[in-house]
Each structure stands twice: as structure tokens, then as C-alpha cells.
Design an enzyme around this catalytic site. Sequence first.
Site, PDB file in Angstrom:
ATOM      1  N   ASN A  18       0.890   1.882   7.115  1.00 46.54           N
ATOM      2  CA  ASN A  18       0.624   1.007   5.968  1.00 46.54           C
ATOM      3  C   ASN A  18       0.666   1.755   4.651  1.00 46.54           C
ATOM      4  O   ASN A  18       0.885   1.173   3.605  1.00 46.54           O
ATOM      5  CB  ASN A  18      -0.742   0.340   6.122  1.00 46.54           C
ATOM      6  N   ASP A  53       6.874  -1.671  11.266  1.00 49.02           N
ATOM      7  CA  ASP A  53       6.041  -0.590  10.725  1.00 49.02           C
ATOM      8  C   ASP A  53       5.238   0.100  11.824  1.00 49.02           C
ATOM      9  O   ASP A  53       4.277   0.801  11.557  1.00 49.02           O
ATOM     10  CB  ASP A  53       5.124  -1.113   9.616  1.00 49.02           C
ATOM     11  N   TYR A 110      27.704  32.869  -2.101  1.00 50.89           N
ATOM     12  CA  TYR A 110      27.926  31.424  -2.142  1.00 50.89           C
ATOM     13  C   TYR A 110      29.359  31.153  -1.735  1.00 50.89           C
ATOM     14  O   TYR A 110      30.307  31.599  -2.397  1.00 50.89           O
ATOM     15  CB  TYR A 110      27.683  30.853  -3.551  1.00 50.89           C
ATOM     16  N   ARG A 164       0.804  -1.224   0.000  1.00 52.66           N
ATOM     17  CA  ARG A 164       0.000   0.000   0.000  1.00 52.66           C
ATOM     18  C   ARG A 164       0.844   1.284   0.000  1.00 52.66           C
ATOM     19  O   ARG A 164       0.324   2.374  -0.187  1.00 52.66           O
ATOM     20  CB  ARG A 164      -0.953  -0.002   1.207  1.00 52.66           C
TER      21      ARG A 164
HETATM   22  C1  UD1 Z   1      -1.806  -7.315  13.399  1.00 52.62           C
HETATM   23  C2  UD1 Z   1      -2.450  -8.023  14.578  1.00 52.62           C
HETATM   24  C3  UD1 Z   1      -3.687  -7.229  14.993  1.00 52.62           C
HETATM   25  C4  UD1 Z   1      -3.330  -5.830  15.311  1.00 52.62           C
HETATM   26  C5  UD1 Z   1      -2.591  -5.181  14.151  1.00 52.62           C
HETATM   27  C6  UD1 Z   1      -2.056  -3.821  14.545  1.00 52.62           C
HETATM   28  C7  UD1 Z   1      -2.031 -10.418  14.306  1.00 52.62           C
HETATM   29  C8  UD1 Z   1      -2.615 -11.700  13.883  1.00 52.62           C
HETATM   30  N1  UD1 Z   1      -2.816  -9.355  14.177  1.00 52.62           N
HETATM   31  O1  UD1 Z   1      -2.752  -7.399  12.338  1.00 52.62           O
HETATM   32  O2  UD1 Z   1      -4.300  -7.854  16.112  1.00 52.62           O
HETATM   33  O3  UD1 Z   1      -4.468  -5.064  15.661  1.00 52.62           O
HETATM   34  O4  UD1 Z   1      -1.475  -5.984  13.743  1.00 52.62           O
HETATM   35  O5  UD1 Z   1      -1.598  -3.147  13.417  1.00 52.62           O
HETATM   36  O6  UD1 Z   1      -0.904 -10.375  14.744  1.00 52.62           O
HETATM   37  N2  UD1 Z   1       4.497  -9.655   9.191  1.00 52.62           N
HETATM   38  C9  UD1 Z   1       5.553 -10.416   8.749  1.00 52.62           C
HETATM   39  N3  UD1 Z   1       5.314 -11.633   8.228  1.00 52.62           N
HETATM   40  C10 UD1 Z   1       4.059 -12.145   8.114  1.00 52.62           C
HETATM   41  C11 UD1 Z   1       2.977 -11.343   8.548  1.00 52.62           C
HETATM   42  C12 UD1 Z   1       3.236 -10.117   9.086  1.00 52.62           C
HETATM   43  O7  UD1 Z   1       6.708  -9.993   8.862  1.00 52.62           O
HETATM   44  O8  UD1 Z   1       3.923 -13.278   7.635  1.00 52.62           O
HETATM   45  C13 UD1 Z   1       4.754  -8.343   9.768  1.00 52.62           C
HETATM   46  C14 UD1 Z   1       4.240  -7.220   8.878  1.00 52.62           C
HETATM   47  O9  UD1 Z   1       5.243  -6.735   8.041  1.00 52.62           O
HETATM   48  C15 UD1 Z   1       3.821  -6.163   9.879  1.00 52.62           C
HETATM   49  C16 UD1 Z   1       3.397  -6.978  11.086  1.00 52.62           C
HETATM   50  O10 UD1 Z   1       4.013  -8.221  10.961  1.00 52.62           O
HETATM   51  O11 UD1 Z   1       4.889  -5.349  10.246  1.00 52.62           O
HETATM   52  C17 UD1 Z   1       1.903  -7.097  11.213  1.00 52.62           C
HETATM   53  O12 UD1 Z   1       1.384  -7.796  10.130  1.00 52.62           O
HETATM   54  P1  UD1 Z   1       0.023  -7.399   9.429  1.00 52.62           P
HETATM   55  O13 UD1 Z   1      -0.255  -8.380   8.363  1.00 52.62           O
HETATM   56  O14 UD1 Z   1       0.035  -5.972   9.056  1.00 52.62           O
HETATM   57  O15 UD1 Z   1      -0.981  -7.648  10.633  1.00 52.62           O
HETATM   58  P2  UD1 Z   1      -2.426  -7.060  10.799  1.00 52.62           P
HETATM   59  O16 UD1 Z   1      -3.362  -7.847   9.979  1.00 52.62           O
HETATM   60  O17 UD1 Z   1      -2.410  -5.593  10.612  1.00 52.62           O
HETATM   61 CA    CA Z   2      -0.960  -4.000   9.711  1.00 51.25          CA
END
Ligand code: UD1
Ligand code: CA
Length: 465
Positions: free
Chosen positions: A243, A121, A365, A31
Site C-alpha cells: 500500500n 498489489d 571507457y 498512499r
Molecule cells: C481486502 C479484503 C480483506 C483483506 C485485505 C488484504 C475485502 C472486502 N477485504 O481489504 O479481507 O484482509 O484485502 O489486503 O475484499 N480494488 C479494486 N476496486 C475496488 C476495491 C478494491 O480494484 O473497488 C482492488 C484494490 O486495488 C486492491 C484490492 O482490490 O488491489 C483490495 O482492495 P482494498 O480496498 O485494498 O481492500 P482491503 O480493504 O485492504
Molecule cells: Ca489493501
Amino acid sequence: MDSVRIGETVGPKMTDKKCIAVVLAAGEGTRMKSDMPKVLHPIAGRSMLGHVLNTVQEAGITDIAVVIGPNRDDVAAEIHKIAPNASLHIQTERLGTAHAVLAARESVRQGYDEVLVLFADTPLIEPATLLAMRARLSEGNTVVALGFEAQNPHGYGRLLVDGASLVAIREHKDASESERRVTLCNSGLMAIDGKLALGLLDSVENQNTQKEYYLTDIVEIARKASAKTSYETAPESDVLGVNDRTQLAVAEGVLQNRLRKKAMMNGATLADPSTVYFSFDTQLGRDVVVEPNVIFGLNVVIGDKVQIHAFSHIEDASIDSFASVGPFARIRPGSSVGQHAKIGNFVELKKANIGKGAKISHLSYIGDADVGAEANIGAGTITCNYDGFFKYKTVIGEGAFIGANSSLVAPIKIGAGAYVGSGSVITKEVASDQLAVARGKQIAKDGWGAQFRATSEAKKKSGKA
Ligand code: UD1
Ligand code: CA
């Protein structure tokens, strides 16, 4: 110089528990619509990932594991720069936050008391919050989540709590109507008992709407095994997740406000704080006055009692005590301004060392130059430092006086106490105390104007040019 690094947090309390921080940075950040990985986007001059790594270290945690995506040499280089001892773990498939933490299994299994999970992030987290989460683990909890009261909870996981205990975390997509009314949301950050962490994570399954391995599921898994689980809270602005670029701008704003506040708390006057932009590493002395619309790039050190007038832009430079800069000054990288020196309006410095008490008051300058103490550089002076291929140096001695509108063609030396006549183009060394004038000699013809007008008018009347 008695300066305080304005991004600094003072005195986090350390515990003797062995702790590892696992920083998740494998997200693709689609995004952001960027060719650069999301976690490398900067706020206040440092990448989001860099901020998180720095905060972890400020909280006294030295063992760090970072989970990154495949082929991310750029992310690896940033980690190496900020936390050189951190271990890197590649998550080849993105199967969820629990799966991501498990990518760091080799590090997590090294016998830690505590495992702290952070998101790269979520850059605005404060060291004190990490310490508070660890303190709650020490109270006998197996899992401690970090929650916040969300203005708009849509999309976040919800903390389902019972007093101080955390019963479950429900992802928005999996939540019931009534669970969605909960406004206490999950920031994503978590502290886990180090002895139990891998067992809990290995038990996570992906039976949910998104078919992902949710880190959040370890709360219920721990409770089934009769363990205690709890939560800490932080202000929403501290746990802002980035994001897209609008959230990046919000994060920048939050961080700028923190830096402004710290600058003022440490003894700088900001006439209109919201118009002054800092870098994370800007250092200001005491009683510095910063007028509106000033931008501090990376690596700027400002001494005590310096005045920075409006609309100045300063980058990779030091300004010594009692100096004055601007308005509308541009101080470019590699420059230093000595004590009591004056850099006035529309003056640009680049790789220039300006001696104590020297004055460059208007429209100049000065690049690749040394200017001696107490020298006076007249309005419109230009150092001609570049021939299209190479850059050359200008050295101006102490107390020299450069007349207005002079061009100093580098490489060139002007001796101490020398004078350069206004409008000169100086191409040869000027000795100490010498006067050098290098411009067309003035010609004087008495009565020339009247004569010229008379002949011209006569010509016009006769109709011949
Ligand atoms: C996650 C939380 C959610 C919370 C939210 C806050 C979980 C299941 N959910 O959801 O409860 O409210 O963050 O923003 O944890 N990442 C990886 N590898 C992966 C998946 C994620 O490195 O396989 C990293 C992403 O880059 C990111 C973070 O983990 O920095 C969170 O992942 P994201 O997919 O954004 O989680 P949310 O669905 O937002
Ligand atoms: Ca997220």
C-alpha cells in the site's frame, strides 16, 4: 549455455478445469504518493501487476481478466506486454472488491469452472498456491479463501473457521472484540466455483461500515445456500499487500531473497547473498561466482564459470563463459563480453562487443565498439564516440594492442594485429599489423635541468624576475 532463469518456478501441475483469473488493479494507491499508478511500481525490475500476471500464467492459467481504473493507458500497456490475451475491464467507480470483480462480468460469464480472484498489489503470490486453491475447489467447495497467520492482524479481514470449513470472513472494521483476536487473516485472494460466481457476487450488498460491496461476503452467502466453503493458507511473506513505499521495500526484499536462493540452488556461489541484487529475469550459468555488492539490471545473461567481482553493475548485457568482470566494472546496455574475456576494475562498457579472450583490464571507457578476440586494450583507453550530436563506432581488430591512455576518435578502425602507441590520439584508420603513434614527439636536451636551475637561482638572488 546451460542456464536457468532464476525467477522460474518449475513444473506446476495443470488441471483440465477451465479457469479464469480476475486480477483487480483498479486501486488508486494514494498512499504511494506517486504520479505512477501503484500497480506499475516495480520490484526486481518488473511491475507488481506484471508479477501477478506472470504468476497466473506460470500456474497454467491462460484466461485472464484485469480490472483497471478509468484512463489508465499506462496500466493497459503493461498488461498488453505481459499477458497480451488478457481482457481489460474498466471499473469507473470504486465500490469494493465484489463490485470490482463484477466489472469483469463479460469475461467471467463465458462458462468457466473456476474463477480465481487476485490483487495486483499482492505481487509475491506463488503459482503453487494458486494450484492449491484450485485443488480445494475441486474437493467440492464453492468458495476457497487464501488466509495467512498475521504477525499483526490489525486492519485485515479475519477468517472465521470451523475445522477445514470457512464460516465467514469478517472485515476488521466490522469485527467484534473476540473476532479481532483471530490471527488467521484474509489475503484477499479467492477461488470461486465458476458456475456460481456471478450469482454469489450479484447477491452481495453494501450494508457495512465502509458501505462497500465486499467480495468476502460471498462466503456467508454461499453457506446460506448450503454450499461448502473452505480456505488455503500461505506464508505471510507470500501474500504481502503493498500500500505504501515501506511495504514496497519489504516486498522487494522478499523477492530478492527468493532470487538469491534460487541462484544458489541453481549452482551459483554468492559470497554475501544479501548484498547482491537481481532482476526478475537474470540468468546465471553454473559455477558462476558473484562477489559482494553486485547489481544485475534487467536482461542480463551470465554464462558458466563467470566471475563477477565486487561492486560491479551489469545491465542488459551478456557475459560468456569463463569471462571475468570487475571489481568496480560497469557493463551498460547492449554489451556482450566473449568467453575468457577480462573486464577489469573501473572499466565501463556501453553497446560494446568484446571478443573472446580480449582484455580491458583497467580504467577504460569502451562505447559503441567492437573489440576483436584476444585484443589488449591498455589502461585508460577511451573511445571518443560522441561529438555532441551523433554517436560513432570504433572497430578494433583481433589481437590488436592499444597502448595505455589512448584516445580512439570514432568513427575509427584499428586493424587486426595493429599496435597503437601509448598516449596516442588516433583519428585515422590504422591498418592491420601497422604501428600508429600519434602524440607529440619527444625532445631531448642534455644538461637542460642543471642549466635552468643555475640561471633561475642567479635571477632570484639579484631580485629581478
Ligand atoms: C481486502 C479484503 C480483506 C483483506 C485485505 C488484504 C475485502 C472486502 N477485504 O481489504 O479481507 O484482509 O484485502 O489486503 O475484499 N480494488 C479494486 N476496486 C475496488 C476495491 C478494491 O480494484 O473497488 C482492488 C484494490 O486495488 C486492491 C484490492 O482490490 O488491489 C483490495 O482492495 P482494498 O480496498 O485494498 O481492500 P482491503 O480493504 O485492504
Ligand atoms: Ca489493501
